[in-house]
Design a protein around this motif. Structure first.
Motif, PDB file in Angstrom:
ATOM      1  N   THR A 193       1.164  -1.214  -0.207  1.00 14.75           N
ATOM      2  CA  THR A 193       0.359   0.002  -0.295  1.00 14.75           C
ATOM      3  C   THR A 193       1.126   1.135  -0.404  1.00 14.75           C
ATOM      4  O   THR A 193       1.745   1.652   0.915  1.00 14.75           O
ATOM      5  CB  THR A 193      -1.241  -0.290   1.016  1.00 14.75           C
ATOM      6  OG1 THR A 193      -2.271  -1.016   1.341  1.00 14.75           O
ATOM      7  CG2 THR A 193      -1.859   1.739   1.460  1.00 14.75           C
ATOM      8  N   VAL A 194       0.454   2.255  -0.778  1.00 16.68           N
ATOM      9  CA  VAL A 194       1.451   3.609  -0.941  1.00 16.68           C
ATOM     10  C   VAL A 194       0.411   4.210  -1.069  1.00 16.68           C
ATOM     11  O   VAL A 194      -0.262   4.778  -1.119  1.00 16.68           O
ATOM     12  CB  VAL A 194       2.294   3.950  -2.096  1.00 16.68           C
ATOM     13  CG1 VAL A 194       3.267   4.406  -2.596  1.00 16.68           C
ATOM     14  CG2 VAL A 194       2.584   1.923  -2.743  1.00 16.68           C
ATOM     15  N   ILE A 195       2.151   5.030  -0.387  1.00 15.44           N
ATOM     16  CA  ILE A 195       1.244   7.041   0.383  1.00 15.44           C
ATOM     17  C   ILE A 195       2.185   7.291  -0.132  1.00 15.44           C
ATOM     18  O   ILE A 195       3.664   7.756   0.052  1.00 15.44           O
ATOM     19  CB  ILE A 195       1.008   6.761   1.802  1.00 15.44           C
ATOM     20  CG1 ILE A 195       0.428   6.299   2.729  1.00 15.44           C
ATOM     21  CG2 ILE A 195       0.678   9.031   2.243  1.00 15.44           C
ATOM     22  CD1 ILE A 195       0.052   5.926   4.266  1.00 15.44           C
ATOM     23  N   ALA A 196       1.834   8.409  -1.038  1.00 13.24           N
ATOM     24  CA  ALA A 196       3.106   9.114  -1.587  1.00 13.24           C
ATOM     25  C   ALA A 196       2.898  10.486  -0.802  1.00 13.24           C
ATOM     26  O   ALA A 196       1.732  11.019  -0.535  1.00 13.24           O
ATOM     27  CB  ALA A 196       2.791   9.490  -3.076  1.00 13.24           C
ATOM     28  N   ALA A 197       3.669  11.197  -1.233  1.00 14.99           N
ATOM     29  CA  ALA A 197       3.916  13.082  -0.053  1.00 14.99           C
ATOM     30  C   ALA A 197       5.103  13.498  -1.445  1.00 14.99           C
ATOM     31  O   ALA A 197       5.868  13.317  -1.683  1.00 14.99           O
ATOM     32  CB  ALA A 197       4.414  12.903   1.115  1.00 14.99           C
ATOM     33  N   ALA A 198       4.400  15.079  -1.204  1.00 12.76           N
ATOM     34  CA  ALA A 198       4.614  15.917  -1.523  1.00 12.76           C
ATOM     35  C   ALA A 198       4.772  16.786  -1.458  1.00 12.76           C
ATOM     36  O   ALA A 198       3.533  16.965  -1.121  1.00 12.76           O
ATOM     37  CB  ALA A 198       4.615  15.414  -2.971  1.00 12.76           C
ATOM     38  N   GLY A 199       5.213  18.274  -1.416  1.00  7.02           N
ATOM     39  CA  GLY A 199       5.546  19.863  -1.549  1.00  7.02           C
ATOM     40  C   GLY A 199       4.530  20.671  -2.691  1.00  7.02           C
ATOM     41  O   GLY A 199       4.201  21.333  -2.531  1.00  7.02           O
ATOM     42  N   SER A 200       3.951  20.036  -3.817  1.00  5.58           N
ATOM     43  CA  SER A 200       2.734  20.638  -4.346  1.00  5.58           C
ATOM     44  C   SER A 200       1.557  19.742  -4.444  1.00  5.58           C
ATOM     45  O   SER A 200       1.820  18.090  -4.661  1.00  5.58           O
ATOM     46  CB  SER A 200       3.421  21.126  -5.734  1.00  5.58           C
ATOM     47  OG  SER A 200       3.791  20.691  -6.356  1.00  5.58           O
ATOM     48  N   GLU A 201       0.243  20.068  -5.005  1.00  7.62           N
ATOM     49  CA  GLU A 201      -1.032  19.629  -5.556  1.00  7.62           C
ATOM     50  C   GLU A 201      -0.664  18.777  -6.829  1.00  7.62           C
ATOM     51  O   GLU A 201      -1.036  17.736  -6.507  1.00  7.62           O
ATOM     52  CB  GLU A 201      -1.939  20.345  -5.502  1.00  7.62           C
ATOM     53  CG  GLU A 201      -3.004  19.641  -5.880  1.00  7.62           C
ATOM     54  CD  GLU A 201      -3.511  18.585  -5.160  1.00  7.62           C
ATOM     55  OE1 GLU A 201      -3.282  18.525  -3.474  1.00  7.62           O
ATOM     56  OE2 GLU A 201      -3.687  17.404  -5.221  1.00  7.62           O
ATOM     57  N   GLU A 202      -0.095  19.627  -7.480  1.00  8.65           N
ATOM     58  CA  GLU A 202       0.687  18.600  -9.095  1.00  8.65           C
ATOM     59  C   GLU A 202       1.419  17.698  -9.142  1.00  8.65           C
ATOM     60  O   GLU A 202       1.044  16.995  -9.495  1.00  8.65           O
ATOM     61  CB  GLU A 202       1.593  19.801 -10.065  1.00  8.65           C
ATOM     62  CG  GLU A 202       1.843  19.581 -11.418  1.00  8.65           C
ATOM     63  CD  GLU A 202       2.549  20.319 -12.475  1.00  8.65           C
ATOM     64  OE1 GLU A 202       3.188  21.689 -10.693  1.00  8.65           O
ATOM     65  OE2 GLU A 202       2.785  20.455 -13.046  1.00  8.65           O
ATOM     66  N   ASN A 217      -0.371  16.892  -0.041  1.00  6.97           N
ATOM     67  CA  ASN A 217       0.720  17.738  -0.243  1.00  6.97           C
ATOM     68  C   ASN A 217       0.993  18.131   1.407  1.00  6.97           C
ATOM     69  O   ASN A 217      -0.196  18.585   2.380  1.00  6.97           O
ATOM     70  CB  ASN A 217       0.301  18.186  -0.860  1.00  6.97           C
ATOM     71  CG  ASN A 217       0.307  20.070  -1.085  1.00  6.97           C
ATOM     72  OD1 ASN A 217       1.409  20.036  -0.687  1.00  6.97           O
ATOM     73  ND2 ASN A 217      -0.592  21.036  -1.784  1.00  6.97           N
ATOM     74  N   TYR A 218       2.374  17.868   1.536  1.00  9.08           N
ATOM     75  CA  TYR A 218       2.644  18.398   3.227  1.00  9.08           C
ATOM     76  C   TYR A 218       2.391  19.985   3.079  1.00  9.08           C
ATOM     77  O   TYR A 218       2.630  20.263   4.526  1.00  9.08           O
ATOM     78  CB  TYR A 218       3.727  17.431   3.107  1.00  9.08           C
ATOM     79  CG  TYR A 218       4.849  18.016   2.379  1.00  9.08           C
ATOM     80  CD1 TYR A 218       5.651  16.851   1.781  1.00  9.08           C
ATOM     81  CD2 TYR A 218       5.996  18.948   2.920  1.00  9.08           C
ATOM     82  CE1 TYR A 218       6.840  17.696   0.263  1.00  9.08           C
ATOM     83  CE2 TYR A 218       6.981  19.444   1.567  1.00  9.08           C
ATOM     84  CZ  TYR A 218       7.144  17.972   1.341  1.00  9.08           C
ATOM     85  OH  TYR A 218       8.264  18.714   0.125  1.00  9.08           O
ATOM     86  N   ASN A 219       2.345  20.193   1.860  1.00 12.46           N
ATOM     87  CA  ASN A 219       2.154  21.974   2.552  1.00 12.46           C
ATOM     88  C   ASN A 219       1.226  22.683   2.898  1.00 12.46           C
ATOM     89  O   ASN A 219       1.105  23.596   3.034  1.00 12.46           O
ATOM     90  CB  ASN A 219       3.430  23.400   0.733  1.00 12.46           C
ATOM     91  CG  ASN A 219       4.645  22.310   0.643  1.00 12.46           C
ATOM     92  OD1 ASN A 219       4.798  23.582   2.005  1.00 12.46           O
ATOM     93  ND2 ASN A 219       5.030  22.753  -0.058  1.00 12.46           N
ATOM     94  N   THR A 220       0.227  21.508   2.468  1.00 11.98           N
ATOM     95  CA  THR A 220      -0.955  21.759   2.744  1.00 11.98           C
ATOM     96  C   THR A 220      -1.687  21.335   4.106  1.00 11.98           C
ATOM     97  O   THR A 220      -2.770  21.708   4.481  1.00 11.98           O
ATOM     98  CB  THR A 220      -2.272  22.343   1.439  1.00 11.98           C
ATOM     99  OG1 THR A 220      -1.836  20.569   0.907  1.00 11.98           O
ATOM    100  CG2 THR A 220      -1.664  22.899   0.921  1.00 11.98           C
TER     101      THR A 220
END
Ligand SMILES: NC(=O)c1ccc[n+]([C@@H]2O[C@H](COP(=O)([O-])OP(=O)(O)OC[C@H]3O[C@@H](n4cnc5c(N)ncnc54)[C@H](OP(=O)(O)O)[C@@H]3O)[C@@H](O)[C@H]2O)c1
Length: 346
Positions: A193-202, A217-220
């Motif tokens: 099971t994969v949880i992806a994290a990134a600094g933008s919605e895109e 999105n870890y910035n929001t």
């Protein structure tokens, strides 16, 4: 032949497109007519800027830490390769795998593009035992990106983290190279099971499109709170981080579950990060760093790519002569996928 040569470290303009003598394959080597070589944030851009002194690159240098192309000539003692075969090669040319001639010869040790001439050239020689034949259906541009990133991600997830089907992995940098590939290996090859994290919605959306079960999105959003919600308070089994972002990694670390593992092969967003050691020992967490890859995994990586289980993201393909522009693009941080240089385009 034409090649990019660095005579001094500095801004992108130090990448000179020059005429240099054709390299001749030595014993145990093959010569490759290069169709693709990737441009990388650390091993190309940072090295060219002079920030990777500890790697011991000797000037003048033909950079380029990988390549894909066609075998053009073979040196003495090479039996399993012949001109016309499609091939890729990358990174450290190791001494510890048995060469074709059975005598253990594998050419001079060192990473191509750092310790020996690299792939930013029309022709490059590499030890035959460090090259892999390309499967049908994979073009040179994607093959170079597979060679550069997939074996490292594969090694981290399979061997270092020992991620199992049914476990949960948090993949940081979902829109980046190792991140986007890590998502696909974890999901499509391992069955996690994969949880992806990134600094933008895109970039979070890229993670969803690549098959992540969840993307944050870890910035929001509060990364740890979201992960605890998703995992029912258990936390993740594996944290796959190749960034070392000092603002985000501490939160991600505290989202690792009991006996969880943090694995990494990169730290361009750090390298210094504050780690909660109390959480570390109470949760019995293991942290393991491991660059590079296992040579025996490389054919499995190419097979996964040929089967469509792992897709690489290419932003632009540029002629070799525009290497300086390619470096500026990577340096700007605006490119979303890989920048690939193709010497056959000029
Ligand atoms: N053989 C090996 O060991 C090997 C192979 C390949 C790569 N690497 C290393 O692994 C790392 C990742 O490579 P990559 O090609 O996947 O990187 P990348 O695609 O260029 O970047 C990955 C992510 O890092 C975040 N990021 C970018 N610049 C940042 C900055 N200045 N500060 C904080 N975060 C930043 C972005 O994610 P966000 O959405 O979080 O902003 C980006 O999507 C590099 O350090 C590279 O040297 C090692």
């Amino acid at each position: 032949m034409k090649a990019i040569v660095i005579h001094e470290f500095g801004p992108p303009d130090v990448l000179k497109y020059e005429d240099v003598p054709d390299p001749q394959p030595r014993e145990g080597e093959i010569r490759i007519r290069v169709h693709a070589a990737t441009v990388n944030r650390v091993l190309d851009v940072s090295l060219r800027a002079g920030r990777e002194g500890f790697r011991g690159a000797a000037l003048p240098l033909i950079p380029g830490v990988d390549c894909a192309g066609v075998v053009d000539a073979v040196g003495p003692g090479v039996r399993n390769w012949r001109p016309g075969m499609r091939v890729a090669a990358a990174g450290v040319m190791p001494l510890d795998i048995v060469a074709e001639d059975g005598e253990g010869y594998c050419g001079p040790e060192g990473m191509m593009g750092i310790k020996r001439p690299g792939g930013f050239a029309e022709l490059v020689c590499v030890p035959a035992c460090a090259a892999i034949e390309l499967p049908e259906g994979l073009d040179f541009h994607h093959a170079a990106v597979v060679m550069r990133h997939v074996p490292t991600a594969w090694n981290l997830l399979f061997h270092v983290a020992e991620l199992k089907a049914g476990e949960t992995v948090l993949v940081m940098g979902a829109g980046g190279n190792l991140g986007s590939i890590g998502i696909q290996i974890a999901k499509n090859v391992i069955g996690a099971t994969v949880i992806a994290a990134a600094g933008s919605e895109e970039r979070a959306q890229i993670g969803r499109e690549l098959g992540a079960d969840h993307a944050i999105n870890y910035n929001t959003h509060d990364l740890r709170a979201e992960i605890m919600k998703i995992t029912g308070g258990k936390g993740v089994d594996v944290l796959y981080d190749n960034i070392a972002n000092p603002k985000v990694l501490p939160q991600a670390f505290r989202a690792i579950g009991y006996e969880g593992r943090l694995v990494t092969a990169g730290a361009h967003g750090g390298p210094n990060v504050t780690i909660d050691f109390s959480y570390l020992y109470h949760q019995r967490i293991t942290i393991k760093g491991m660059p590079g890859y296992h040579p025996l995994d490389v054919p499995l990586c190419f097979a996964a790519a040929a089967e469509g289980k792992v897709r690489t993201q290419i932003e632009r393909v540029l002629p070799l002569s525009r290497a300086a522009e390619a470096h500026r693009l990577v340096e700007s941080g605006e490119s979303q996928g890989k920048i690939v240089l193709d010497p056959t385009l000029g």
